[in-house]
Design a protein around this motif. Structure first.
Motif, PDB file in Angstrom:
ATOM      1  N   UNK A 138     -12.883  -1.050   2.435  1.00  0.00           N
ATOM      2  CA  UNK A 138     -13.122  -0.297   1.190  1.00  0.00           C
ATOM      3  C   UNK A 138     -12.204   0.921   1.113  1.00  0.00           C
ATOM      4  N   UNK A 139     -12.080   1.633   2.226  1.00  0.00           N
ATOM      5  CA  UNK A 139     -11.208   2.814   2.255  1.00  0.00           C
ATOM      6  C   UNK A 139      -9.749   2.399   2.041  1.00  0.00           C
ATOM      7  N   UNK A 140      -9.349   1.281   2.629  1.00  0.00           N
ATOM      8  CA  UNK A 140      -7.971   0.785   2.463  1.00  0.00           C
ATOM      9  C   UNK A 140      -7.726   0.379   1.011  1.00  0.00           C
ATOM     10  N   UNK A 141      -8.718  -0.218   0.388  1.00  0.00           N
ATOM     11  CA  UNK A 141      -8.580  -0.612  -1.022  1.00  0.00           C
ATOM     12  C   UNK A 141      -8.403   0.629  -1.908  1.00  0.00           C
ATOM     13  N   UNK A 142      -9.197   1.659  -1.659  1.00  0.00           N
ATOM     14  CA  UNK A 142      -9.062   2.900  -2.422  1.00  0.00           C
ATOM     15  C   UNK A 142      -7.677   3.507  -2.207  1.00  0.00           C
ATOM     16  N   UNK A 143      -7.199   3.463  -0.969  1.00  0.00           N
ATOM     17  CA  UNK A 143      -5.880   3.976  -0.647  1.00  0.00           C
ATOM     18  C   UNK A 143      -4.797   3.201  -1.396  1.00  0.00           C
ATOM     19  N   UNK A 144      -4.949   1.889  -1.453  1.00  0.00           N
ATOM     20  CA  UNK A 144      -3.941   1.029  -2.080  1.00  0.00           C
ATOM     21  C   UNK A 144      -3.923   1.139  -3.593  1.00  0.00           C
ATOM     22  N   UNK A 145      -5.049   1.500  -4.189  1.00  0.00           N
ATOM     23  CA  UNK A 145      -5.128   1.512  -5.655  1.00  0.00           C
ATOM     24  C   UNK A 145      -5.086   2.901  -6.255  1.00  0.00           C
ATOM     25  N   UNK A 150       0.846  -1.187   0.000  1.00  0.00           N
ATOM     26  CA  UNK A 150       0.000   0.000   0.000  1.00  0.00           C
ATOM     27  C   UNK A 150       0.888   1.247   0.000  1.00  0.00           C
ATOM     28  N   UNK A 151       0.742   2.067  -1.010  1.00  0.00           N
ATOM     29  CA  UNK A 151       1.539   3.289  -1.124  1.00  0.00           C
ATOM     30  C   UNK A 151       1.011   4.336  -0.142  1.00  0.00           C
ATOM     31  N   UNK A 152       1.940   4.977   0.542  1.00  0.00           N
ATOM     32  CA  UNK A 152       1.557   6.075   1.431  1.00  0.00           C
ATOM     33  C   UNK A 152       2.414   7.286   1.074  1.00  0.00           C
ATOM     34  N   UNK A 153       1.758   8.369   0.836  1.00  0.00           N
ATOM     35  CA  UNK A 153       2.494   9.584   0.485  1.00  0.00           C
ATOM     36  C   UNK A 153       2.927   9.589  -0.965  1.00  0.00           C
ATOM     37  N   UNK A 154       3.641  10.637  -1.312  1.00  0.00           N
ATOM     38  CA  UNK A 154       4.074  10.825  -2.698  1.00  0.00           C
ATOM     39  C   UNK A 154       5.551  10.503  -2.886  1.00  0.00           C
ATOM     40  N   UNK A 155       6.215  10.039  -1.830  1.00  0.00           N
ATOM     41  CA  UNK A 155       7.655   9.793  -1.906  1.00  0.00           C
ATOM     42  C   UNK A 155       7.992   8.367  -2.310  1.00  0.00           C
ATOM     43  N   UNK A 156       6.994   7.546  -2.550  1.00  0.00           N
ATOM     44  CA  UNK A 156       7.244   6.158  -2.909  1.00  0.00           C
ATOM     45  C   UNK A 156       7.249   5.227  -1.715  1.00  0.00           C
ATOM     46  N   UNK A 157       7.000   5.777  -0.520  1.00  0.00           N
ATOM     47  CA  UNK A 157       6.937   4.932   0.676  1.00  0.00           C
ATOM     48  C   UNK A 157       5.737   3.994   0.575  1.00  0.00           C
ATOM     49  N   UNK A 158       5.892   2.823   1.194  1.00  0.00           N
ATOM     50  CA  UNK A 158       4.781   1.878   1.162  1.00  0.00           C
ATOM     51  C   UNK A 158       4.690   1.101   2.461  1.00  0.00           C
ATOM     52  N   UNK A 159       3.533   0.514   2.671  1.00  0.00           N
ATOM     53  CA  UNK A 159       3.287  -0.410   3.767  1.00  0.00           C
ATOM     54  C   UNK A 159       3.272  -1.793   3.141  1.00  0.00           C
ATOM     55  N   UNK A 160       4.040  -2.715   3.707  1.00  0.00           N
ATOM     56  CA  UNK A 160       4.113  -4.063   3.127  1.00  0.00           C
ATOM     57  C   UNK A 160       2.750  -4.740   3.097  1.00  0.00           C
ATOM     58  N   UNK A 161       2.036  -4.692   4.233  1.00  0.00           N
ATOM     59  CA  UNK A 161       0.713  -5.325   4.330  1.00  0.00           C
ATOM     60  C   UNK A 161      -0.173  -4.460   5.214  1.00  0.00           C
ATOM     61  N   UNK A 162      -1.393  -4.240   4.769  1.00  0.00           N
ATOM     62  CA  UNK A 162      -2.403  -3.537   5.552  1.00  0.00           C
ATOM     63  C   UNK A 162      -3.520  -4.540   5.792  1.00  0.00           C
ATOM     64  N   UNK A 163      -3.788  -4.806   7.059  1.00  0.00           N
ATOM     65  CA  UNK A 163      -4.753  -5.841   7.424  1.00  0.00           C
ATOM     66  C   UNK A 163      -5.848  -5.213   8.275  1.00  0.00           C
ATOM     67  N   UNK A 164      -7.096  -5.466   7.886  1.00  0.00           N
ATOM     68  CA  UNK A 164      -8.246  -4.966   8.637  1.00  0.00           C
ATOM     69  C   UNK A 164      -9.081  -6.171   9.028  1.00  0.00           C
ATOM     70  N   UNK A 165      -9.352  -6.283  10.316  1.00  0.00           N
ATOM     71  CA  UNK A 165     -10.151  -7.400  10.803  1.00  0.00           C
ATOM     72  C   UNK A 165     -10.963  -6.984  12.009  1.00  0.00           C
ATOM     73  N   UNK A 166     -11.706  -7.901  12.574  1.00  0.00           N
ATOM     74  CA  UNK A 166     -12.543  -7.575  13.728  1.00  0.00           C
ATOM     75  C   UNK A 166     -11.795  -6.888  14.884  1.00  0.00           C
TER      76      UNK A 166
END
Length: 182
Positions: free
Chosen positions: A173-180, A51-67
């Motif tokens: 859904x918000x995480x998916x939009x963020x990732x794509x 998941x890309x965060x910011x405009x510098x090319x930084x990313x999160x390896x895995x974003x997990x959402x659960x209960x």
């Protein structure tokens, strides 16, 4: 620029460290952790990789959402000794800033998902997961727990549920939009 074939041959032959090799091992570690996470999907968990965060090319390896909530997972594939004592993490005797980076990633994801879902508050936990490292944990960091890859899924499943199904879906859904997004 193409690498010199003789240099490439010798670095591979002797297992020497190169940037190309480091990226390859990092990607392999992320792939292995990603495979470990997949069985969570049928249990109502959402998993997004790279998941890309910011405009510098930084990313999160895995974003997990659960209960239980939202988790930002930073994966490290190392065959060295990793020594952990609170916020101090040493790899092969050298200090690494993994805790600070994990805290920053969690904060950034919390801000992004809170804004996207209009939530006033959101708990986001950063996790540092090591693949194949010899882990020596004297004291866990306060805000970024350190785990071996084999501990990850049991640790996630052991957490108490705090989110309703609808909240998990909205955050996913918000995480998916963020990732794509570009």
């Amino acid at each position: 620029m193409k690498a010199a074939p003789i240099k490439t041959f010798f670095t591979r032959l002797f297992g020497m460290h190169t940037e190309e090799r480091a990226w390859g091992r990092g990607a392999e570690g992320e792939e292995r952790v990603g495979q470990l996470l997949e069985p969570l999907r049928p249990r109502g968990w959402f998993i997004q990789h790279d998941v890309k965060i910011g405009r510098t090319g930084a990313n999160v390896d895995h974003l997990v959402v659960g209960p239980p909530g939202v988790y930002v997972i930073n994966t490290k594939f190392l065959s060295q000794r990793v020594w952990v004592a609170g916020h101090v993490i040493q790899v092969g005797g050298a200090n690494r800033n993994y805790v600070r980076k994990g805290e920053a990633e969690a904060k950034r994801i919390r801000e992004e998902l809170s804004a996207a879902t209009r939530r006033r508050s959101l708990w986001v936990q950063s996790l540092l997961v090591f693949v194949d490292a010899e882990l020596v944990v004297k004291e866990q960091p306060r805000n970024v727990p350190v785990l071996g890859a084999h501990e990850l899924v049991p640790a996630l499943l052991a957490q108490e549920a705090t989110l309703e199904r609808e909240e998990v879906v909205a955050l996913a859904r918000a995480a998916h939009r963020l990732a794509t997004r570009d």
